[in-house]
Design an enzyme around this catalytic site. Structure first.
Site, PDB file in Angstrom:
ATOM      1  N   TYR A 157       5.235  10.490   3.584  1.00  0.00           N
ATOM      2  CA  TYR A 157       4.323  10.540   2.432  1.00  0.00           C
ATOM      3  C   TYR A 157       4.351  11.868   1.710  1.00  0.00           C
ATOM      4  O   TYR A 157       4.281  11.931   0.486  1.00  0.00           O
ATOM      5  CB  TYR A 157       2.897  10.193   2.872  1.00  0.00           C
ATOM      6  CG  TYR A 157       2.780   8.734   3.211  1.00  0.00           C
ATOM      7  CD1 TYR A 157       2.959   8.266   4.514  1.00  0.00           C
ATOM      8  CD2 TYR A 157       2.550   7.800   2.205  1.00  0.00           C
ATOM      9  CE1 TYR A 157       2.901   6.913   4.805  1.00  0.00           C
ATOM     10  CE2 TYR A 157       2.488   6.448   2.486  1.00  0.00           C
ATOM     11  CZ  TYR A 157       2.671   6.010   3.799  1.00  0.00           C
ATOM     12  OH  TYR A 157       2.621   4.673   4.084  1.00  0.00           O
ATOM     13  N   GLU A 207       3.151   4.886  14.330  1.00  0.00           N
ATOM     14  CA  GLU A 207       2.557   6.221  14.235  1.00  0.00           C
ATOM     15  C   GLU A 207       1.701   6.602  15.450  1.00  0.00           C
ATOM     16  O   GLU A 207       0.475   6.767  15.349  1.00  0.00           O
ATOM     17  CB  GLU A 207       1.731   6.333  12.949  1.00  0.00           C
ATOM     18  CG  GLU A 207       2.561   6.101  11.712  1.00  0.00           C
ATOM     19  CD  GLU A 207       1.878   6.529  10.440  1.00  0.00           C
ATOM     20  OE1 GLU A 207       0.659   6.765  10.443  1.00  0.00           O
ATOM     21  OE2 GLU A 207       2.577   6.649   9.420  1.00  0.00           O
ATOM     22  N   ARG A 227       8.089  -5.861   6.360  1.00  0.00           N
ATOM     23  CA  ARG A 227       7.507  -5.275   7.570  1.00  0.00           C
ATOM     24  C   ARG A 227       6.025  -5.589   7.635  1.00  0.00           C
ATOM     25  O   ARG A 227       5.277  -5.288   6.705  1.00  0.00           O
ATOM     26  CB  ARG A 227       7.719  -3.751   7.579  1.00  0.00           C
ATOM     27  CG  ARG A 227       7.103  -3.115   8.800  1.00  0.00           C
ATOM     28  CD  ARG A 227       7.240  -1.621   8.854  1.00  0.00           C
ATOM     29  NE  ARG A 227       6.497  -1.115  10.019  1.00  0.00           N
ATOM     30  CZ  ARG A 227       5.663  -0.078   9.983  1.00  0.00           C
ATOM     31  NH1 ARG A 227       5.495   0.596   8.859  1.00  0.00           N
ATOM     32  NH2 ARG A 227       5.006   0.286  11.060  1.00  0.00           N
ATOM     33  N   HIS A 276      -0.200  -1.864  15.342  1.00  0.00           N
ATOM     34  CA  HIS A 276      -0.572  -1.049  14.175  1.00  0.00           C
ATOM     35  C   HIS A 276      -2.072  -0.771  14.265  1.00  0.00           C
ATOM     36  O   HIS A 276      -2.853  -1.136  13.395  1.00  0.00           O
ATOM     37  CB  HIS A 276      -0.208  -1.774  12.880  1.00  0.00           C
ATOM     38  CG  HIS A 276      -0.045  -0.849  11.686  1.00  0.00           C
ATOM     39  ND1 HIS A 276       1.122  -0.766  10.936  1.00  0.00           N
ATOM     40  CD2 HIS A 276      -0.916   0.018  11.126  1.00  0.00           C
ATOM     41  CE1 HIS A 276       0.947   0.119   9.950  1.00  0.00           C
ATOM     42  NE2 HIS A 276      -0.275   0.616  10.038  1.00  0.00           N
ATOM     43  N   ASN A 327       7.970   7.062   8.572  1.00  0.00           N
ATOM     44  CA  ASN A 327       6.899   6.922   7.574  1.00  0.00           C
ATOM     45  C   ASN A 327       6.734   8.271   6.902  1.00  0.00           C
ATOM     46  O   ASN A 327       6.312   9.236   7.550  1.00  0.00           O
ATOM     47  CB  ASN A 327       5.586   6.497   8.245  1.00  0.00           C
ATOM     48  CG  ASN A 327       5.642   5.087   8.809  1.00  0.00           C
ATOM     49  OD1 ASN A 327       6.653   4.403   8.667  1.00  0.00           O
ATOM     50  ND2 ASN A 327       4.563   4.650   9.435  1.00  0.00           N
ATOM     51  N   GLU A 385       7.876   3.297   5.898  1.00  0.00           N
ATOM     52  CA  GLU A 385       6.781   3.427   4.923  1.00  0.00           C
ATOM     53  C   GLU A 385       7.037   4.603   3.987  1.00  0.00           C
ATOM     54  O   GLU A 385       7.417   5.680   4.446  1.00  0.00           O
ATOM     55  CB  GLU A 385       5.427   3.681   5.615  1.00  0.00           C
ATOM     56  CG  GLU A 385       4.873   2.515   6.356  1.00  0.00           C
ATOM     57  CD  GLU A 385       3.519   2.823   6.998  1.00  0.00           C
ATOM     58  OE1 GLU A 385       2.793   3.694   6.481  1.00  0.00           O
ATOM     59  OE2 GLU A 385       3.228   2.214   8.045  1.00  0.00           O
TER      60      GLU A 385
HETATM   61  N1  LIG Z   1      -2.488  16.042   8.704  1.00  0.00           N
HETATM   62  N2  LIG Z   1      -1.755  15.210   8.611  1.00  0.00           N
HETATM   63  N3  LIG Z   1      -1.089  14.335   8.494  1.00  0.00           N
HETATM   64  C1  LIG Z   1      -1.544  13.012   8.246  1.00  0.00           C
HETATM   65  C2  LIG Z   1      -0.389  12.093   8.357  1.00  0.00           C
HETATM   66  C3  LIG Z   1      -0.913  10.690   8.390  1.00  0.00           C
HETATM   67  C4  LIG Z   1      -0.463  10.049   7.139  1.00  0.00           C
HETATM   68  N4  LIG Z   1      -0.967   8.657   7.119  1.00  0.00           N
HETATM   69  C5  LIG Z   1      -0.149   7.716   7.403  1.00  0.00           C
HETATM   70  O1  LIG Z   1       0.987   7.954   7.733  1.00  0.00           O
HETATM   71  C6  LIG Z   1      -0.630   6.298   7.179  1.00  0.00           C
HETATM   72  C7  LIG Z   1       0.306   5.248   7.425  1.00  0.00           C
HETATM   73  C8  LIG Z   1      -0.184   3.971   8.088  1.00  0.00           C
HETATM   74  O2  LIG Z   1       0.875   3.365   8.821  1.00  0.00           O
HETATM   75  C9  LIG Z   1      -0.705   2.946   7.068  1.00  0.00           C
HETATM   76  O3  LIG Z   1      -1.411   1.934   7.757  1.00  0.00           O
HETATM   77  C10 LIG Z   1      -1.584   3.650   6.044  1.00  0.00           C
HETATM   78  O4  LIG Z   1      -2.196   2.688   5.180  1.00  0.00           O
HETATM   79  C11 LIG Z   1      -0.693   4.590   5.248  1.00  0.00           C
HETATM   80  C12 LIG Z   1      -1.448   5.274   4.103  1.00  0.00           C
HETATM   81  O5  LIG Z   1      -2.412   6.147   4.611  1.00  0.00           O
HETATM   82  C13 LIG Z   1      -0.031   5.614   6.127  1.00  0.00           C
END
Ligand SMILES: N=[N+]=NCCCCNC(=O)[C@@H]1[C@H]2[C@H](O)[C@@H](O)[C@H](O)[C@@H](CO)[C@@H]12
Length: 445
Positions: A292, A165, A76, A120, A290, A350
């Site tokens: 985390y 996102e 991806r 993105h 995605n 992700e």
């Molecule tokens: N409050 N609250 N919540 C916060 C939720 C946001 C979490 N961050 C993501 O999902 C980003 C996604 C992104 O695609 C990638 O480009 C980033 O590198 C990753 C790592 O950071 C993740």
């Protein structure tokens, strides 16, 4: 582990253009809002930028060979809008488009399926200067850009993700200003979100006339748990659940926004015309998830606009992003999607963790915490599969240590460490672990 993963389950890894490519203005590319944001002093830790990143723009073919050696089924990546359309619309930049055509062809030659994300976060500055996602024309700009790519690569790319996102584009981008374009405004986010959803729906409609494969949206999802059984904390976690998890998916799946959004935004929440909500209603072919961590939520009446805060549990294991390691939340999220939205096809687009990795020793980088994180989350995904979730793939975030937005290069998510002095890619223990997982079709997890 007993293997619930079917043989055709797609194991992969994910990256994005601005985070790994470097050379943001090469070969006629137009600047993005992330190029401008990163070059604005004080916006990114250490004033670091994506000018070099992992130099993937010049190393793509070697990187694809590395992906093949790792054993990926799917890769991806994202397309930089400004490479293809330097002004965001109008004239195509052939050299930019050719870069992605070469990347896709190399992936196919190595039997790796391309999963291309159209957006993105790197909006062309030329469009931002016309109001960007605040402009009601932005869905049409996006659909025209998508059509350009569908026509150029649609015969070779089996999986498309329209927007990565939309919540992060909207909230850190326009409400709290942590990410590009760095706006802090209560009235802009509802409109930005609406235009992003219209953009997604319009691109899907165009795809239906041109493409025969799969297209979906990738959303960040985070189960919300009240910090106590008090009514205030329960209500706060419900509000945060609507705000993070249901805002975009309810609009897509049901053609309506959660009613909590009007409470959260108050006078800043507009009356959206029913017609445009009907336009937004669009299930797509899959949902990209995605995942985390989870949110542990306490009511905080004085914290606008949510009236809620996310706590960091004192006894929890945290990644260097400050996110709790909580694999059960992935199972919970996948089951929630099955039950709320009638079991849509899902790809985990992700999942990964940032830890401070040691320097290489004898060419090896030991990252036991990342191995444990990935193993636990792959097992959590298996638990959901065993309960009938239509999960079809899993992508680790990320293939490489890369530019982690406002954190710069200080936060490392990669299966491979990238030496900033010479761009050497060094596999971590997590890469070796993940290779075994893929070779065993999940059994080694
Ligand atoms: N409050 N609250 N919540 C916060 C939720 C946001 C979490 N961050 C993501 O999902 C980003 C996604 C992104 O695609 C990638 O480009 C980033 O590198 C990753 C790592 O950071 C993740």
């Amino acid at each position: 582990m007993a293997v619930p993963f079917p043989d055709d389950f797609l194991w992969g890894a994910a990256t994005s253009a601005y985070q790994i490519e470097g050379a943001p203005l090469a070969d006629g590319a137009g600047p993005s809002i992330w190029h401008r944001f990163a070059h604005t002093p004080g916006r990114v830790a250490g004033n670091e930028t994506g000018d070099l990143a992992c130099d993937h723009y010049h190393r793509a073919l070697d990187d694809v060979a590395l992906m093949a050696e790792l054993g990926l089924d799917v890769y991806r990546f994202s397309l930089a809008w400004g490479r293809v359309l330097p002004e965001g619309r109008g004239a195509v930049n052939r050299r930019g488009l050719d870069f992605y055509a070469r990347l896709v062809d190399a992936l196919l030659e190595h039997d790796i399926q391309p999963m291309a994300t159209l957006y993105h976060w790197d909006l062309p500055v030329a469009l931002h200067e016309r109001g960007g996602w605040l402009n009601p024309d932005s869905p049409h700009w996006f659909a025209d850009y998508a059509e350009t790519l569908f026509r150029a690569l649609g015969d070779r790319v089996p999986f498309w993700i329209t927007i990565n996102e939309p919540w992060v584009v909207t909230v850190p981008g326009y409400l709290d200003g942590q990410l590009a374009p760095g706006h802090r405004d209560l009235f802009e986010p509802p409109r930005v979100a609406h235009h992003l959803l219209l953009a997604h729906a319009e691109a899907v409609a165009v795809y239906r006339t041109l493409g025969r494969q799969q297209i979906g949206l990738a959303v960040n999802l985070e189960p919300q748990h009240p910090a106590s059984p008090s009514p205030a904390d329960l209500e706060a976690s419900r509000r945060r659940d609507a705000f993070i998890n249901r805002w975009f998916l309810d609009a897509l799946m049901f053609g309506r926004y959660p009613e909590e959004l009007a409470d959260i935004f108050g006078p800043a929440w507009p009356e959206f015309p029913a017609k445009s909500l009907e336009q937004i209603r669009c299930r797509g072919d899959f949902v990209g998830v995605n995942y985390y961590s989870r949110g542990l939520v306490r009511a905080a009446p004085d914290v606008a606009p949510l009236g809620a805060v996310r706590l960091t549990p004192s006894d929890a294991e945290l990644t260097t992003m400050g996110w709790e390691v909580y694999p059960k939340g992935l199972t919970e999220t996948l089951l929630w999607l099955r039950d709320r939205y009638a079991n849509p096809p899902l790809y985990i687009t992700e999942n990964g963790a940032a830890f401070d990795d040691p320097p290489p020793r004898n060419g090896r980088v030991e990252d036991p915490r990342r191995v444990a994180y990935l193993r636990a989350h792959i097992r959590a995904a298996a638990k959901a599969l065993e309960q009938g979730v239509d999960l079809r793939g899993y992508c680790v975030w990320s293939l490489f240590d890369n530019f982690e937005w406002a954190e710069g290069y200080s936060k490392c998510f990669g299966l491979y460490q990238v030496d900033p002095s010479d761009q050497t890619r060094r596999p971590k223990a997590s890469a070796r672990f993940y290779r075994e997982v893929m070779a065993s079709r999940g059994a080694a997890a």
